[in-house]
Design a protein around this motif. Structure first.
Motif, PDB file in Angstrom:
ATOM      1  N   LYS A   1      -7.240   7.658   5.849  1.00  0.00           N
ATOM      2  CA  LYS A   1      -8.099   7.215   6.952  1.00  0.00           C
ATOM      3  C   LYS A   1      -7.926   8.072   8.209  1.00  0.00           C
ATOM      4  O   LYS A   1      -8.776   8.066   9.088  1.00  0.00           O
ATOM      5  N   VAL A   2      -6.806   8.801   8.302  1.00  0.00           N
ATOM      6  CA  VAL A   2      -6.514   9.595   9.491  1.00  0.00           C
ATOM      7  C   VAL A   2      -7.467  10.789   9.559  1.00  0.00           C
ATOM      8  O   VAL A   2      -7.681  11.492   8.579  1.00  0.00           O
ATOM      9  N   LYS A   3      -8.032  10.995  10.739  1.00  0.00           N
ATOM     10  CA  LYS A   3      -8.928  12.131  10.965  1.00  0.00           C
ATOM     11  C   LYS A   3      -8.141  13.270  11.598  1.00  0.00           C
ATOM     12  O   LYS A   3      -7.383  13.059  12.546  1.00  0.00           O
TER      13      LYS A   3
ATOM     14  N   ASN B   1      -0.691   6.211   1.239  1.00  0.00           N
ATOM     15  CA  ASN B   1      -1.795   7.135   0.975  1.00  0.00           C
ATOM     16  C   ASN B   1      -3.117   6.618   1.519  1.00  0.00           C
ATOM     17  O   ASN B   1      -3.930   7.384   2.037  1.00  0.00           O
ATOM     18  N   LYS B   2      -3.365   5.308   1.422  1.00  0.00           N
ATOM     19  CA  LYS B   2      -4.601   4.733   1.964  1.00  0.00           C
ATOM     20  C   LYS B   2      -4.663   4.946   3.471  1.00  0.00           C
ATOM     21  O   LYS B   2      -5.700   5.315   4.014  1.00  0.00           O
ATOM     22  N   ASN B   3      -3.534   4.713   4.144  1.00  0.00           N
ATOM     23  CA  ASN B   3      -3.499   4.908   5.597  1.00  0.00           C
ATOM     24  C   ASN B   3      -3.667   6.378   5.963  1.00  0.00           C
ATOM     25  O   ASN B   3      -4.359   6.715   6.925  1.00  0.00           O
TER      26      ASN B   3
ATOM     27  N   ILE C   1      -5.597   9.504  -4.727  1.00  0.00           N
ATOM     28  CA  ILE C   1      -4.273   9.173  -4.188  1.00  0.00           C
ATOM     29  C   ILE C   1      -3.958   7.691  -4.243  1.00  0.00           C
ATOM     30  O   ILE C   1      -2.844   7.284  -3.947  1.00  0.00           O
ATOM     31  N   THR C   2      -4.910   6.864  -4.612  1.00  0.00           N
ATOM     32  CA  THR C   2      -4.653   5.426  -4.715  1.00  0.00           C
ATOM     33  C   THR C   2      -4.710   4.961  -6.163  1.00  0.00           C
ATOM     34  O   THR C   2      -4.900   3.795  -6.433  1.00  0.00           O
TER      35      THR C   2
ATOM     36  N   SER D   1       3.872   0.957  -2.799  1.00  0.00           N
ATOM     37  CA  SER D   1       4.150   1.369  -1.420  1.00  0.00           C
ATOM     38  C   SER D   1       3.516   2.722  -1.114  1.00  0.00           C
ATOM     39  O   SER D   1       2.987   2.932  -0.028  1.00  0.00           O
ATOM     40  N   ASP D   2       3.565   3.635  -2.093  1.00  0.00           N
ATOM     41  CA  ASP D   2       2.933   4.944  -1.897  1.00  0.00           C
ATOM     42  C   ASP D   2       1.416   4.813  -1.784  1.00  0.00           C
ATOM     43  O   ASP D   2       0.786   5.538  -1.027  1.00  0.00           O
TER      44      ASP D   2
END
Length: 78
Positions: free
Chosen positions: A58-60, A53-55, A40-41, A48-49
């Motif tokens: 990181k979300v669990k 996508n990086k953020n 996704i990176t 911007s995407d």
């Protein structure tokens, strides 16, 4: 002699198939899988995407319900 010709023919067919761009990419993706965050990176995604996508990567997930696109269906399955 026949066995040598058969092996040569098979090797030639395999090389011709693997030279095709889409086949090579598919074989490469099977042999060398990338992680989700790498996918996704990728550079083909806008800057911007990539940050979004990086953020998101990181979300669990905590098991709670998630609302996507305000629950609006874009495509209906037939």
């Amino acid at each position: 002699m026949k066995q040598g010709k058969l092996i040569f023919l098979l090797v030639t067919i395999v090389v011709i198939i693997l030279v095709q761009p889409n086949v090579f990419r598919t074989v490469k993706s099977i042999l060398f899988p990338r992680s989700f965050s790498e996918q996704i990176t990728k550079d083909t995604v806008s800057k911007s995407d990539r940050e979004i996508n990086k953020n998101l990567a990181k979300v669990k997930f905590d098991g709670s319900e998630v609302t996507v696109n305000k629950n609006v269906e874009l495509y209906k399955m037939i």
